[in-house]
Design a protein around this motif. Structure first.
Motif, mmCIF file in Angstrom:
data_model
loop_
_atom_site.group_PDB
_atom_site.id
_atom_site.type_symbol
_atom_site.label_atom_id
_atom_site.label_comp_id
_atom_site.label_asym_id
_atom_site.label_seq_id
_atom_site.Cartn_x
_atom_site.Cartn_y
_atom_site.Cartn_z
ATOM 1 N N LEU A 181 -18.400 -18.027 18.470
ATOM 2 C CA LEU A 181 -17.604 -17.968 19.660
ATOM 3 C C LEU A 181 -16.854 -16.680 19.566
ATOM 4 O O LEU A 181 -16.570 -15.741 20.550
ATOM 5 C CB LEU A 181 -16.700 -19.061 20.025
ATOM 6 C CG LEU A 181 -15.870 -18.911 21.195
ATOM 7 C CD1 LEU A 181 -16.709 -18.669 22.419
ATOM 8 C CD2 LEU A 181 -15.083 -20.085 21.203
ATOM 9 N N SER A 191 -28.071 -29.288 13.081
ATOM 10 C CA SER A 191 -26.751 -29.492 13.697
ATOM 11 C C SER A 191 -26.003 -28.025 13.483
ATOM 12 O O SER A 191 -25.215 -27.578 14.331
ATOM 13 C CB SER A 191 -25.973 -30.762 13.205
ATOM 14 O OG SER A 191 -25.582 -30.659 11.890
ATOM 15 N N GLU A 207 -19.015 -27.251 10.746
ATOM 16 C CA GLU A 207 -19.844 -27.300 12.049
ATOM 17 C C GLU A 207 -19.037 -26.612 12.838
ATOM 18 O O GLU A 207 -19.564 -25.787 13.616
ATOM 19 C CB GLU A 207 -20.573 -28.652 12.312
ATOM 20 C CG GLU A 207 -21.646 -29.010 11.053
ATOM 21 C CD GLU A 207 -22.261 -30.229 11.465
ATOM 22 O OE1 GLU A 207 -21.993 -30.872 12.614
ATOM 23 O OE2 GLU A 207 -23.213 -30.878 10.740
ATOM 24 N N LEU A 232 -25.310 -21.269 17.094
ATOM 25 C CA LEU A 232 -26.089 -20.533 17.881
ATOM 26 C C LEU A 232 -25.283 -20.948 19.552
ATOM 27 O O LEU A 232 -25.284 -20.010 20.368
ATOM 28 C CB LEU A 232 -27.450 -21.232 18.193
ATOM 29 C CG LEU A 232 -28.509 -20.438 19.124
ATOM 30 C CD1 LEU A 232 -28.317 -18.923 18.804
ATOM 31 C CD2 LEU A 232 -29.777 -21.075 19.085
ATOM 32 N N ALA A 233 -24.701 -22.137 19.688
ATOM 33 C CA ALA A 233 -24.066 -22.314 20.839
ATOM 34 C C ALA A 233 -22.864 -21.341 21.154
ATOM 35 O O ALA A 233 -22.496 -20.895 22.087
ATOM 36 C CB ALA A 233 -23.723 -23.820 21.048
ATOM 37 N N GLY A 234 -22.139 -21.502 20.087
ATOM 38 C CA GLY A 234 -20.906 -20.379 19.987
ATOM 39 C C GLY A 234 -21.195 -19.126 20.177
ATOM 40 O O GLY A 234 -20.501 -18.417 21.064
ATOM 41 N N ALA A 247 -23.990 -18.052 21.920
ATOM 42 C CA ALA A 247 -24.362 -17.901 23.322
ATOM 43 C C ALA A 247 -23.144 -17.662 24.309
ATOM 44 O O ALA A 247 -23.344 -17.037 25.349
ATOM 45 C CB ALA A 247 -25.360 -19.087 23.492
ATOM 46 N N VAL A 248 -22.081 -18.884 24.121
ATOM 47 C CA VAL A 248 -20.944 -18.839 24.989
ATOM 48 C C VAL A 248 -20.364 -17.680 24.923
ATOM 49 O O VAL A 248 -19.894 -16.926 26.015
ATOM 50 C CB VAL A 248 -19.970 -19.892 24.513
ATOM 51 C CG1 VAL A 248 -18.864 -19.830 25.322
ATOM 52 C CG2 VAL A 248 -20.830 -21.104 24.795
ATOM 53 N N PHE A 288 -19.116 -23.031 14.876
ATOM 54 C CA PHE A 288 -19.283 -22.920 16.268
ATOM 55 C C PHE A 288 -18.119 -21.982 16.782
ATOM 56 O O PHE A 288 -18.275 -20.795 17.535
ATOM 57 C CB PHE A 288 -18.972 -24.148 17.180
ATOM 58 C CG PHE A 288 -18.643 -23.849 18.563
ATOM 59 C CD1 PHE A 288 -19.851 -23.901 19.481
ATOM 60 C CD2 PHE A 288 -17.385 -24.094 19.300
ATOM 61 C CE1 PHE A 288 -19.749 -23.688 20.928
ATOM 62 C CE2 PHE A 288 -17.206 -23.865 20.424
ATOM 63 C CZ PHE A 288 -18.195 -23.605 21.333
ATOM 64 N N SER A 295 -27.073 -25.269 12.601
ATOM 65 C CA SER A 295 -27.393 -23.994 13.392
ATOM 66 C C SER A 295 -27.472 -23.971 14.915
ATOM 67 O O SER A 295 -27.177 -22.967 15.431
ATOM 68 C CB SER A 295 -29.263 -24.025 13.256
ATOM 69 O OG SER A 295 -29.455 -23.832 11.931
ATOM 70 N N LEU A 296 -27.284 -25.240 15.522
ATOM 71 C CA LEU A 296 -27.301 -25.307 17.014
ATOM 72 C C LEU A 296 -25.987 -25.010 17.407
ATOM 73 O O LEU A 296 -25.646 -24.383 18.560
ATOM 74 C CB LEU A 296 -27.860 -26.670 17.436
ATOM 75 C CG LEU A 296 -29.239 -26.935 17.323
ATOM 76 C CD1 LEU A 296 -29.535 -28.289 17.738
ATOM 77 C CD2 LEU A 296 -30.058 -26.030 18.010
ATOM 78 N N LEU A 297 -24.812 -25.458 16.676
ATOM 79 C CA LEU A 297 -23.648 -25.213 16.889
ATOM 80 C C LEU A 297 -23.290 -23.782 16.749
ATOM 81 O O LEU A 297 -22.457 -23.070 17.751
ATOM 82 C CB LEU A 297 -22.544 -26.059 16.149
ATOM 83 C CG LEU A 297 -22.547 -27.674 16.577
ATOM 84 C CD1 LEU A 297 -21.618 -28.524 15.560
ATOM 85 C CD2 LEU A 297 -21.785 -27.724 17.932
#
Length: 417
Positions: A305, A10, A297, A16-18, A20-21, A301, A12-14
């Motif tokens: 971002l 969780s 977490e 990475l999501a930030g 990517a955005v 993110f 890592s994904l958050l």
């Protein structure tokens, strides 16, 4: 590994999501992205980024300062907790004979990237421009490296624990580098007395004194009263004072909670980095860490971002220097110094781990994402050089693909148990 997988996934994904955005936003509408990052929340405030106007120095609390300098302090506090327990506890991972080879390999994993980065900078004739970024490729991202390590080695391979030991030691060295080599302003060491005083006072009053009063009393009434009635509040107050002392001292304030972490009552043994099993421990330090899990977490993110928004046109010499330091210098440094520790000095490798596995592990550890981005943001002022260096940190994700390929070539045997 005491069920660490869910937390790391969780986290890592958050992050990475930030990131990517941020990448998409910065390349579609860079003006609005940078306006968001630099948005002034409070001007002429007592905390914030320094700026001079008409000979007068004032501070502005920007959105970027809030994320990088204030909220990221909780992330570094969690990382510091793992390092502290690994060093101070009797069976800590960074104590004794078992830690020697990983510690020696960690030294190689930091010296190798620095040598490659500065060496190539000199060859390319950009040394003066980029030399301040020498520490960017020394970082190892614990979470992403762990994820890739699980894919390459499997959960039960001894190389996974070796990787975590190396990453913990790397984080400890990285914190020291940030504090010493990357001040955020003019150094004023006298302000560190505020941090030291806050740490000593909260340790004596909230930790040491209750234990002394409870001596020879198994019911521990005073310690229980402190835990139940005051809980984390004395340490939060001390943390605010310590953070402020770091900011005014010119040391990056994101490290400001570290002196307080060492004062919080801790368990007698660690179960491993971010281990879910530690949620069942009753000590205040683990209780606080697991209450911070979800907020941190979200912080990560936001960190992705606010820091990964780099335009692809920013790619330049610093990009390739950071990428080369991570993808070439780190694997070479880890393997060479790991060989010195395991063979030349006779400390050996964990049972069931080969020297060929150390080659693959060096590739896995070359993912420098989180801390590399952070160091890039403090090593260079905002602009083309910083953006190019950040792009190199993002390119270190290529180490994941390299690790899978090298793992196949080295015939790594995956072990799930």
């Amino acid at each position: 590994m005491y069920r660490v997988w869910n937390f790391i996934t969780s986290y890592s994904l958050l992050l990475l999501a930030g990131a990517a955005v941020a990448l998409v936003w910065a390349n579609i509408d860079p003006h609005s992205y940078h306006a968001m990052v630099d948005y002034p929340l409070i001007q002429n405030f007592f905390i914030g980024a320094e700026h001079a106007a008409d000979g007068h120095i004032s501070r502005t609390l920007t959105a970027h300062f809030l994320v990088n300098d204030i909220l990221m302090a909780f992330f570094f506090a969690m990382a510091g907790k793992e390092v502290w327990e690994a060093v101070i506890l009797k069976n800590g991972e960074l104590r004794g004979h078992k830690a020697m080879t990983p510690l020696i390999a960690t030294a190689g994993g930091m010296l190798g990237p620095v040598a490659v980065y500065l060496g190539l900078a000199a060859v390319l004739g950009v040394y003066e421009t980029v030399s301040r970024g020498w520490a960017i490729p020394t970082a190892t991202d614990i979470a992403f490296s762990y994820l890739v390590g699980r894919i390459v080695f499997g959960a039960g391979h001894p190389a996974i624990r070796f990787l975590l030991l190396l990453a913990i030691a790397d984080d400890a060295a990285g914190l020291i580098i940030l504090a010493i080599f990357y001040p955020t302003g003019e150094l004023a060491p006298v302000w560190l007395l505020l941090s030291l005083g806050a740490a000593l006072l909260v340790y004596l009053l909230a930790n040491d004194l209750p234990r002394r009063l409870d001596r020879h009393n198994q019911m521990r009434p005073n310690s229980s009263w402190m835990r139940q009635k005051l809980s984390f509040w004395p340490y939060l107050v001390a943390g605010c004072l310590s953070w402020y002392g770091f900011m005014r001292a010119g040391i990056h304030p994101a490290l400001g909670l570290l002196p307080i972490v060492a004062t919080i009552p801790h368990a007698d043994r660690p179960y491993g980095i971010f281990a879910e099993a530690e949620s069942y421990l009753k000590d205040l330090l683990n209780w606080m860490q697991h209450r911070l899990k979800y907020p941190v977490e979200i912080v990560l993110f936001l960190f992705g971002l606010f820091n990964a928004g780099v335009e692809f046109s920013a790619i330049g010499a610093p990009t390739w220097l950071v990428a080369a330091g991570l993808l070439i210098g780190k694997p070479l440094g880890i393997f060479i110094m790991g060989w010195v520790g395991a063979r030349a000095l006779g400390f050996g490798l964990p049972e069931g781990m080969r020297m060929a596995d150390l080659v693959v592990l060096g590739c896995v550890a070359a993912i420098g994402f989180t801390v590399a981005l952070f160091v890039a943001s403090v090593a260079f002022p905002g602009g083309a050089v910083q953006d190019a260096a950040k792009m190199g940190a993002l390119f270190s994700f290529g180490a994941a693909f390299v690790s899978v390929i090298v793992g196949k070539l080295m015939r790594v045997e995956r072990r799930e148990f």
